[in-house]
Design an enzyme around this catalytic site. Sequence first.
Site, PDB file in Angstrom:
ATOM      1  CD  GLU A  99       9.520  -0.921   0.903  1.00 38.77           C
ATOM      2  OE1 GLU A  99       8.849  -0.762   1.932  1.00 38.77           O
ATOM      3  OE2 GLU A  99      10.564  -0.290   0.678  1.00 38.77           O
ATOM      4  CD  GLU A 141      10.013   3.142  -2.344  1.00 40.09           C
ATOM      5  OE1 GLU A 141      10.229   3.433  -1.149  1.00 40.09           O
ATOM      6  OE2 GLU A 141       8.987   2.537  -2.716  1.00 40.09           O
TER       7      GLU A 141
HETATM    8  C1  GAL Z   1       9.080   2.546   1.551  1.00 39.03           C
HETATM    9  C2  GAL Z   1       7.778   2.344   0.804  1.00 39.03           C
HETATM   10  C3  GAL Z   1       7.195   3.641   0.306  1.00 39.03           C
HETATM   11  C4  GAL Z   1       7.262   4.690   1.375  1.00 39.03           C
HETATM   12  C5  GAL Z   1       8.686   4.843   1.805  1.00 39.03           C
HETATM   13  C6  GAL Z   1       8.903   5.912   2.839  1.00 39.03           C
HETATM   14  O1  GAL Z   1       9.304   1.534   2.459  1.00 39.03           O
HETATM   15  O2  GAL Z   1       7.948   1.463  -0.283  1.00 39.03           O
HETATM   16  O3  GAL Z   1       5.861   3.439  -0.088  1.00 39.03           O
HETATM   17  O4  GAL Z   1       6.459   4.297   2.440  1.00 39.03           O
HETATM   18  O5  GAL Z   1       9.130   3.635   2.353  1.00 39.03           O
HETATM   19  O6  GAL Z   1      10.256   5.998   3.184  1.00 39.03           O
END
Ligand code: GAL
Length: 566
Positions: free
Chosen positions: A145, A316
Amino acid sequence: MTRQRLGVCYYPEHWPESRWREDAELMKGLGLSFVRIGEFAWLRLEPNAGAYRFEWLERAVATLDRAGLKVVLGTPTATPPKWLVDRMPDMAALDVEGKPRKFGSRRHYCFSHDGYAQECDRIVARLARAFGGHPAVVAWQTDNEYGCHDTVLSYSQAALRAFRKWCEKKYRAIAALNEAWGNVFWSMDYRSFDEIELPNLTVTEANPSHLLDFQRFSSDQVAAFNRRQTEIIRRFAPAATILHNFMGAFVDFDHYALSDDLDVAAWDSYPLGFLERSSHDDDFKLRYMRVGDPDFQAFHHDLYRACGRGGWQVMEQQPGPVNWAPWNPAPAEGAVRLWSFEAFAAGAEAVSYFRWRQAPFAQEQMHEALLLPNAEPNDAYHEVARISKELAALDARVETARAQVALIFDYESAWAWRIQPQGQDFAYFDLVLAVYRGLRRAGVSLDVIPPAAAAVAGRALIVAPALFAPSRDFAEALATSGATLLLGPRTGSKTADFQIPDDLPPGVLRRLIDIRVRRVESLRPNARVPVSGQGAFVRWREVLAVGDTVAREIESDDGETALARC
Ligand code: GAL
């Protein structure tokens, strides 16, 4: 055409090694086919400078491989270890107040710091050499990110030096820069590139052209940082897929430009977290509290489909309450399944869940996962079991087509209107999303596109809200596209140097329609300027002078042209 896949984000270094095999077998049993690992593990991979410890990662990859899982390996450059930060403290980014972004969480680095970039080259090359030939490691994720936690802009000495060079390369002569920026105003002319300052800590607002060039420079720095990694990975793993996990509602660098160096664009979809963080009112947030803003996910799927060279993925996917929004509700029953199928329906090749097991320690201990902290299945685990069965039964392949309707989304426009909103709450992203919402409500299926000639061919309708400074070439491409064009507020209202066009807005777009914007006004939120029987201007109004070839379609109640057509 590939088959749609499911995956999960996993942190073997967070759990005893004795547990890895069971995790891998459970993942496989759940119908997952890949696992993303490694992206924050720098210290475990190199506990002291030059002392590499890759054996544990080799064993983790082998365990996943034995269970029949593929691996997406993250480069660990979002979390430089303490020993490295202590060796070069000036690698920290400085915030707009000039304060260092300290060690103790993540992303504590400046994209312009050469020494840090070389350290990244080193660890990435070591990893790529060690794992590039591994048959289970089919993809690589660069960093994590980019820009998260407001880390694109840095006001460090390293950034200052690099910005001066960037300006010199762009303008060649300092007189050209002074003219482009309009530095005669307030005696801001520079006599040489060495005199240029970064646009922070000024007494009142800094020059918008200066701010925009600094933003362009910062975006280029992110792309260059990423490119170094992709070049190294390609050397050692020529057949692997390279991707990066982008974010939602995030415009601080040009994602189209960075994606030119990727094979696949991925993004991290947290529908409930994003909704709670958005500027929507309380009623809207309450209404969608457990499913998220339905247009938000869809918009990003369409946006990231336009990035990368081919496919796109959700890297994610939110599985339960998160830890980082102002309020963190649980998804409705079935919402995880809804989000997953929505992504596949929009053309995603893969959906991966964040994360496998909830960590009972550190910053994200309140962030749910497929497993509870004690390793029992959580709700999302059961949903994913169902999704994977349904997906197998569907046996669908990823296939996308070119939509007749295209909506332009442009990063420079987002920067420009953030620099000069001319109306307190104007946000380009919100405007584009509102237009997107309207088109979807009308049942229109569309592509989100960059303002690039190749993207406009073959469209029936192209919509361009607030497109800051279209180039002459792009105006030409629009003119010859044969599409109906719907140009929204502010479109064409500046030149690329951030100046008002010579013969008034819409600048180069007057080639398409003979109008001039004589006046703009921003209106306080409760003000309305009615237009002939059909609604009203709210927040923003442009007053048009129209040429002979143009029809005055709609007038404001005070007789001014509100909408023109040719
Ligand atoms: C994303 C990140 C992850 C984790 C996640 C939590 O922004 O890539 O490492 O922090 O959020 O929701």
